[in-house]
Every structure is written in C-alpha cells, then in structure tokens.
Design a protein around this motif. Structure first.
Motif, PDB file in Angstrom:
ATOM      1  N   GLN A  36       0.482   0.632   5.334  1.00 47.66           N
ATOM      2  CA  GLN A  36       1.877   0.558   4.865  1.00 47.66           C
ATOM      3  C   GLN A  36       2.250  -0.869   4.474  1.00 47.66           C
ATOM      4  OE1 GLN A  36       4.252   2.263   7.984  1.00 47.66           O
ATOM      5  NE2 GLN A  36       4.287   4.271   7.006  1.00 47.66           N
ATOM      6  N   TRP A  37       1.937  -1.835   5.340  1.00 51.21           N
ATOM      7  CA  TRP A  37       2.351  -3.201   4.995  1.00 51.21           C
ATOM      8  C   TRP A  37       1.483  -3.790   3.890  1.00 51.21           C
ATOM      9  CZ3 TRP A  37      -0.144  -7.791   4.906  1.00 51.21           C
ATOM     10  CH2 TRP A  37      -1.267  -7.978   5.704  1.00 51.21           C
ATOM     11  N   PHE A  39       2.900  -2.324   0.759  1.00 55.33           N
ATOM     12  CA  PHE A  39       4.218  -2.923   0.547  1.00 55.33           C
ATOM     13  C   PHE A  39       4.069  -4.343  -0.004  1.00 55.33           C
ATOM     14  CE2 PHE A  39       7.800  -5.371   2.564  1.00 55.33           C
ATOM     15  CZ  PHE A  39       8.820  -4.849   1.778  1.00 55.33           C
ATOM     16  N   THR A  40       3.219  -5.121   0.653  1.00 53.91           N
ATOM     17  CA  THR A  40       3.047  -6.528   0.263  1.00 53.91           C
ATOM     18  C   THR A  40       2.373  -6.646  -1.101  1.00 53.91           C
ATOM     19  OG1 THR A  40       2.782  -7.019   2.593  1.00 53.91           O
ATOM     20  CG2 THR A  40       2.169  -8.756   1.074  1.00 53.91           C
ATOM     21  N   LYS A  89       4.668  -5.642  -3.824  1.00 59.84           N
ATOM     22  CA  LYS A  89       5.716  -6.657  -3.982  1.00 59.84           C
ATOM     23  C   LYS A  89       5.170  -7.853  -4.777  1.00 59.84           C
ATOM     24  CE  LYS A  89       9.811  -7.952  -2.975  1.00 59.84           C
ATOM     25  NZ  LYS A  89      10.962  -7.271  -3.510  1.00 59.84           N
ATOM     26  N   TYR A  90       3.979  -8.286  -4.407  1.00 60.47           N
ATOM     27  CA  TYR A  90       3.358  -9.404  -5.139  1.00 60.47           C
ATOM     28  C   TYR A  90       3.147  -9.036  -6.597  1.00 60.47           C
ATOM     29  CZ  TYR A  90       2.155 -12.306  -1.080  1.00 60.47           C
ATOM     30  OH  TYR A  90       2.198 -13.115   0.005  1.00 60.47           O
ATOM     31  N   SER A  96       6.574  -8.688  -8.474  1.00 54.31           N
ATOM     32  CA  SER A  96       7.504  -9.806  -8.443  1.00 54.31           C
ATOM     33  C   SER A  96       7.357 -10.649  -9.702  1.00 54.31           C
ATOM     34  CB  SER A  96       7.224 -10.671  -7.219  1.00 54.31           C
ATOM     35  OG  SER A  96       7.960 -11.856  -7.349  1.00 54.31           O
ATOM     36  N   LYS A 109       8.966 -13.351  -9.971  1.00 48.70           N
ATOM     37  CA  LYS A 109       9.394 -14.701  -9.605  1.00 48.70           C
ATOM     38  C   LYS A 109       8.305 -15.742  -9.835  1.00 48.70           C
ATOM     39  CE  LYS A 109      11.955 -15.684  -6.154  1.00 48.70           C
ATOM     40  NZ  LYS A 109      13.074 -16.179  -6.933  1.00 48.70           N
ATOM     41  N   ASN A 110       7.078 -15.371  -9.480  1.00 47.18           N
ATOM     42  CA  ASN A 110       6.037 -16.368  -9.710  1.00 47.18           C
ATOM     43  C   ASN A 110       4.976 -15.869 -10.696  1.00 47.18           C
ATOM     44  OD1 ASN A 110       5.268 -14.564  -7.908  1.00 47.18           O
ATOM     45  ND2 ASN A 110       4.737 -15.985  -6.279  1.00 47.18           N
ATOM     46  N   LYS A 135       3.523 -13.128 -11.678  1.00 47.62           N
ATOM     47  CA  LYS A 135       2.371 -12.255 -11.442  1.00 47.62           C
ATOM     48  C   LYS A 135       2.143 -11.327 -12.642  1.00 47.62           C
ATOM     49  CE  LYS A 135       1.822 -14.016  -7.640  1.00 47.62           C
ATOM     50  NZ  LYS A 135       3.193 -14.509  -7.646  1.00 47.62           N
ATOM     51  N   HIS A 182      -1.109 -18.367  -3.377  1.00 49.36           N
ATOM     52  CA  HIS A 182      -0.503 -17.723  -2.204  1.00 49.36           C
ATOM     53  C   HIS A 182      -1.156 -18.189  -0.900  1.00 49.36           C
ATOM     54  CE1 HIS A 182       1.079 -14.913  -5.228  1.00 49.36           C
ATOM     55  NE2 HIS A 182       2.023 -14.704  -4.352  1.00 49.36           N
ATOM     56  N   LYS A 214      -0.376 -20.479   1.103  1.00 50.11           N
ATOM     57  CA  LYS A 214       0.625 -20.695   2.152  1.00 50.11           C
ATOM     58  C   LYS A 214       1.003 -19.352   2.787  1.00 50.11           C
ATOM     59  CE  LYS A 214       4.936 -20.905   1.310  1.00 50.11           C
ATOM     60  NZ  LYS A 214       6.212 -21.179   0.679  1.00 50.11           N
ATOM     61  N   ASP A 215       1.224 -18.344   1.950  1.00 50.75           N
ATOM     62  CA  ASP A 215       1.582 -17.009   2.459  1.00 50.75           C
ATOM     63  C   ASP A 215       0.458 -16.458   3.335  1.00 50.75           C
ATOM     64  OD1 ASP A 215       3.655 -17.420   0.760  1.00 50.75           O
ATOM     65  OD2 ASP A 215       3.409 -15.577  -0.402  1.00 50.75           O
ATOM     66  N   LEU A 234       0.506 -18.154   6.629  1.00 47.11           N
ATOM     67  CA  LEU A 234       1.631 -17.696   7.438  1.00 47.11           C
ATOM     68  C   LEU A 234       1.395 -16.288   7.969  1.00 47.11           C
ATOM     69  CD1 LEU A 234       4.682 -18.291   8.265  1.00 47.11           C
ATOM     70  CD2 LEU A 234       5.076 -16.475   6.627  1.00 47.11           C
ATOM     71  N   MET A 235       0.940 -15.391   7.093  1.00 48.83           N
ATOM     72  CA  MET A 235       0.740 -14.006   7.543  1.00 48.83           C
ATOM     73  C   MET A 235      -0.385 -13.914   8.571  1.00 48.83           C
ATOM     74  SD  MET A 235       1.652 -11.463   4.405  1.00 48.83           S
ATOM     75  CE  MET A 235       1.063 -12.309   2.975  1.00 48.83           C
TER      76      MET A 235
END
Lengths: 415, 238
Positions: A10-11, A14-15, A18-19, A22, A24-25, A27, A299, A301-302, A305-306
């Motif tokens: 699921q995650w 989802f992730t 989303k990437y 998105s 925004k950057n 993709k 990514h 940094k992501d 973090l993850m």
C-alpha cells in the motif's frame, strides 16, 4: 507476514504513484521521453509486423488455396479414394477434400509458341466446390470450364507467353505411362476456356488446369493425391497426427512442409524485423535507466529519511522500480491504441502521405496507392508487451539497485 | 512475524535508554578522531534530556547511534527494551519504525507530498492502513496547529511550520523515544521558542522519552536534564 506485505504494498504504491504524478519536481518530464520511446517503438512494431503478417498470410494463403492445400495426402494403391475422402471429411479439422493429379509437360499453341507447364488435374466442378480456390483465382477472360477432358484453363502469363487466347486450340505434350513401357509421349489437343491469374508470376507463368479424368488416362498407374482444406490452418499438426492413422493414407505433407523454404524465409524476415525493433526498446531501456538514476539521485534525501523512519531498502527500491513499470505500461497502452488504429488504417495513411508528398513536391509513387494487407496477431502483441515490460523492469532495477547500498546516516549527514 | 522480538530483553519499567561504554571514532586521513569515548548514559521513561556541545563534538553521532542509524565501535545500547547494537540491518529498521521518532535540523519532509501525506506515508511505512494513518495524521496536525495547512506542500510552508510537521511526523507512529537533532537550528528565535514549547508540550502529553541535541541554551530550561558532550564524554548532572 501476509498483512505486512499488503500494507508494505500500500505505501509503496502510494509513494511511487505520488512521485510519478507529482509535477512539482518534473517527474512527468523525466517520464515523457521513455514513454514516447516505448509508444513509438510499439507503434512501429504493430504496423510493420501487421503488414508482414498480412503479406505473409496473404501469400501463403493464396498458395494454399490454389496450389498446395493445407495438406496433401498420398494414398496407398488400391484404396477407394471416395471412401477415404468421406472418412477425412468426417474429421473435426477438415473443411473439404479434393482429388487431384499433377504432371509436368509442354504446352504449344497453334501459332508455334511453346512453354513448359505444370498441369494440374482437378475435379470438373472444382470452381464451385472449392470457394477458397475460386476466391483467390482471378479470371482474366472466359469461364473456368474443365467439364470435359478437352478443355484447359491457362495461367494468364502462360497464355500470353505461348500466344494463346480463349477458345484457341493448344497442344499438350506430356510423358504418360504406357502399358508395356514406363513412359510414352502423348499429345493432346485442347481448347482454352479461360485465362486466370493468381497475382503471383511464378504460378501464372506455369499453371494450367485440366479435368482430372484426362490425367488419370495419361497416368493410369499413378494413384491420385487428396488435397485437404482445413477450417483452421494453425491446426495442421493436429490434423496430420490424426490423418496418418487413417487406413489407406500412405503419407501426409503439411502446407508448412510443402512451402518450407518460403515459410522459413518469411519467418526469418519476421524474426529479423523483431530483432531490429527490439533494439529500439533496448535504447528506450537505457533511457529509462539513466532517467531513473537521475530520479533516484534527486530523491536521495527522501530515501535517507524513509529508511530512518523504517522503510526497508528493498521496499524503497520497489518504489522506484514501479516508476519504470508505470512508464512501460503507459507506453505500451499508448502504443497499442495508436499502433492498432494506425495498422488498421495504414492504407488510408499511405494514401494521405502520398497525397501530401504529391501536393508538396509533385512526386507521385504507386507505393502509396498499393493496398497492404494487415493482420494483427494478439499473441504477438502480448509477447512484445511482456518483453517491453520485462526490459523496463530490468532497466529500472539496474537504476535503483544503488539504493540498497545507501546508508541513511551518510545521506542525512551530507544533506 | 520476524525474529525481531527475540532481541527484546526483559522489559525495564523505568529505563528508556541505557548506554554503556559507548565508543565511536572516525579516521580522518592518518588521524583517529574519537568523538565518543566510553560514554555512559541513562534516560528514564517519559523524561527528557538535552545534550549540548560544540559543533563536531559527536552529539548527532550519539543521537544517530541510539536511534539505530549508526553503529558504535564498542559498547552497548539498550533502547526501548532492545539491545540495538546486536540487531542486524533489517531488525534495526523494524526497531526504528516502531520505537523511534526522529526530528532533524533540516525538516526533511518529502517535497512531493503534502504536509498531511508526509505523516500518512510515515504511518503506512509502519504498517498502518491509509484510513487509519490519515485519522492519526489529522489528529497530530491539529496538535501542532496546522489543520488549515494539511494540503500544503513543504515548499508552501514556513520554516517553523515545516518543523511542526516534522514533529507531528516523529509522533505519528507512537514511538517510545523521540530523538531530536537540533530541531530549531534553522529557525529564528521566535519560531524556535514556539517549536521548543510545542515539542516539549507534546512529549509530555504523549509521555514520550526525549533526547534533544542543540546549541540553544534556552531549551535546557525545558528539559529535565542537560548534558554537555565534551572531548568524547558527558559532563553534567546525570
């Protein structure tokens, strides 16, 4: 464990989604070129292979309908041909059966023109009995009559070469079977009832059709063969397996055996085209790999973090591999839709291209007005689609495997 | 499930973290730099400690080690009833997921996700269903006063707001221990005070243990204990 996998999935979905979506950057821009590459490559595959299939099927189909049949059965001497035909007609694969004989000879016209020919003896009612034969044969002039043993139908080019027309008298010279000697020369005057064309010069140059009764007289010791038309040519192997068990059947040759060199050449041509087009996808896969490497790097940094909050590296790798899968799926779907539509309408597209070229440059070519047959084989499209998908997954994996070596603390320290 | 629980020790009702003789060195060219030299440290459950010290003294390294992000040269670390220095990479990941909430100096929010989604995905990584994750995330966004900005992307938030989201994210999986690495390091004084008060308030509300590394001496007033890391050892009233 099962529940963990479901929630992990699921995650990950989802992730990754989303990437991928998105804006925004950028993709979408990263994905655009690989998607276009896959779609364009797939469109080319569908059109080229579709036309090749069409030509191949058309050519082989013509040969099968007119000359080779789906199978030719050589029968044992003293076999009742009629009964054997009945048995064969009762099998699930057989659409129709025809008794035939073939003999090589020379044809000479009254004005002196002569040429070797292939004489095919067929039942008198073949033109009405075999719809496939009638469909593939184009009558240039006259009517297809071989009702009597004095009538002959000539291939279009053969008729032209010897200078014979409809209703003209031609002389057939063959080596027949004698009662006391093996071969005796036989001359037979015949009347031309029709000129026919198949579209294939190698056939039209040679063929002439006569009533089988004539050849039976010329070849009294030769047992006729039986030509088989099947409902589905792909079932030939099943038919052969069944036919060889039938009493009176000496041997069975399939249309693949009879046209092996041509069939092999066509298949080789097709596979060669597959290999060339496969290279397109290799280039796209390299593009996916380098694009995804950039995405993974951006990514970092992501990822750090993850990992810190408990994501496993394998799951993180899956997030980015899914980007490659999304690219492949979108490219495949786009390619399928546009490719199939283009292939179906390829003749209109060629006409339009021809028209545009003529309008813009004044140059006109018959190529664009030629009607290409197209045959789309779903199985081939599925195989190519799966191939693209596998290649994309492999390229994605190559790009993201570095994630497995990332140390979150180093990433977070360096940011 | 995996064998993670096999590493669990007999539950200690009062100790959240216990560090014994922890040593960590870095090789810098030919020089060996010992940043932690047989450090001992204990933190009680539900209490908070602030670690201060000069830049490069090893504060963050210490924090990362007790959070299972970095490994020690020697010594042992017990955290949330687990001896984490004996856990392999996979088990450390499980440990972090369930027991540790990180807050970094840089907010480290996922730029492609909204503030709310940053919390949701962290909760989903911990095995929660999306709906449940969203429910918890909304409650925490309310706690940090950002309910009106749940759909904002990190780029649309101020520095203080981002750090508030980071605090909420650290709490989303209901960890035993919060590890904060200079959470106000990039904020102005006003925002720093807001974040510090919010963090300590939430830690108290949810009864978490907190280890906070900072240069900001104001925070030491909020914590129950303050330690100074100097020349590889703690100095202070432990």
């Amino acid at each position: 464990m099962q529940e963990n996998r479901v929630t992990d999935l699921q995650w990950i979905l989802f992730t990754s989604f989303k990437y991928f979506t998105s804006g925004k950057n950028k993709k979408i821009r990263f994905a655009t070129f690989p998607i276009i590459g896959i779609a364009a490559g797939f469109i080319a595959v569908i059109i080229i292979i579709g036309i090749m299939n069409g030509l191949q099927q058309g050519y082989l189909n013509d040969l099968i309908e007119i000359d080779s049949y789906h199978a030719r059965i050589t029968i044992e001497p003293d076999t009742d041909v009629g009964k054997l035909q009945e048995v064969l007609n009762n099998t699930q694969f057989v659409q129709n059966t025809f008794e035939f004989l073939e003999l090589e000879g020379v044809l000479r016209s009254s004005n002196g023109g002569s040429q070797p020919c292939l004489i095919k003896g067929l039942p008198s009612n073949i033109y009405t009995l075999d719809s496939g034969f009638a469909q593939e044969l184009t009558i240039s002039s006259g009517n297809f009559f071989i009702d009597s043993i004095d009538e002959v139908v000539l291939g279009r080019n053969l008729a032209v070469n010897i200078g014979a027309g409809v209703n003209s008298i031609v002389e057939l010279l063959v080596l027949g079977e004698g009662k006391t000697v093996n071969f005796v020369p036989i001359e037979k005057k015949m009347i031309v009832t029709s000129k026919v064309g198949t579209g294939y010069p190698e056939i039209d140059d040679m063929i002439c059709f006569v009533n089988i009764s004539l050849l039976k007289k010329m070849l009294p010791k030769t047992v006729p063969q039986i030509g088989i038309k099947l409902y589905d040519s792909e079932k030939i192997n099943d038919f052969v397996k069944e036919a060889v068990k039938i009493d009176g059947v000496k041997s069975v040759e399939s249309w693949i055996d009879l046209n092996r060199s041509l069939y092999s050449a066509l298949m080789l041509e097709k596979y060669s085209m597959f290999v060339i087009l496969f290279l397109v996808f290799v280039v796209v896969a390299i593009n996916i790999k380098s694009s995804l490497e950039r995405v993974v790097f951006s990514h970092k940094k992501d990822i750090g973090l993850m990992t810190a909050v408990g994501a496993t590296k394998k799951n993180l790798a899956s997030v980015f591999i899914l980007q490659g899968i999304y690219i492949a799926i979108i490219g495949i779907v786009l390619g399928l839709i546009i490719g199939i539509l283009s292939a179906i309408n390829i003749n209109q597209i060629f006409l339009l291209i021809g028209f545009l070229i003529k309008t813009l440059t004044g140059y006109s070519s018959r190529f664009f007005s030629y009607s290409f047959p197209v045959k789309i084989v779903p199985r081939e499209l599925i195989i190519v689609s799966l191939g693209i998908l596998c290649l994309s997954i492999f390229a994605s994996w190559m790009a993201v495997r570095k994630i497995l070596k990332f140390e979150p603390v180093r990433i977070l320290h360096n940011e | 499930m995996n064998n993670f629980n096999e590493e669990k020790l007999v539950p200690d009702l009062i100790t959240a973290i216990e560090v014994k003789n922890l040593t960590k060195s870095y090789i810098n060219g030919t020089e060996i730099l010992t940043v932690l030299n047989s450090v001992n440290f204990t933190l009680m459950k539900g209490s908070s400690v602030v670690i201060m010290g000069k830049s490069g003294c090893g504060k963050s390294t210490f924090l990362h080690m007790i959070g299972g992000l970095d490994s020690a040269d020697s010594g042992s670390i017990f955290a949330a009833d687990h001896q984490i220095d004996s856990l392999n990479s996979d088990k450390l990941t499980q440990f972090r997921k369930r027991h540790i909430g990180f807050i970094f100096q840089m907010h480290y929010l996922l730029e492609d996700f909204t503030a709310l989604e940053n919390l949701i995905v962290t909760s989903m990584i911990n095995g929660n269903q999306k709906n449940k994750a969203k429910e918890s995330a909304l409650a925490l966004m309310k706690d940090v006063g950002l309910l009106s900005k749940i759909n904002n992307y990190p780029g649309q938030l101020s520095g203080g707001e981002r750090q508030r989201v980071a605090i909420a994210r650290a709490l989303i999986n209901d960890p035993d221990i919060i590890l904060a690495d200079e959470p106000t390091g990039n904020l102005d004084e006003e925002n720093s005070r807001i974040i510090e008060n919010l963090l300590f308030g939430l830690v108290k509300k949810y009864q978490k243990s907190l280890v906070l590394v900072t240069h900001d001496s104001y925070i030491s007033n909020l914590a129950e204990e303050t330690l100074i890391l100097q020349k590889g050892v703690f100095k202070g009233d432990l």
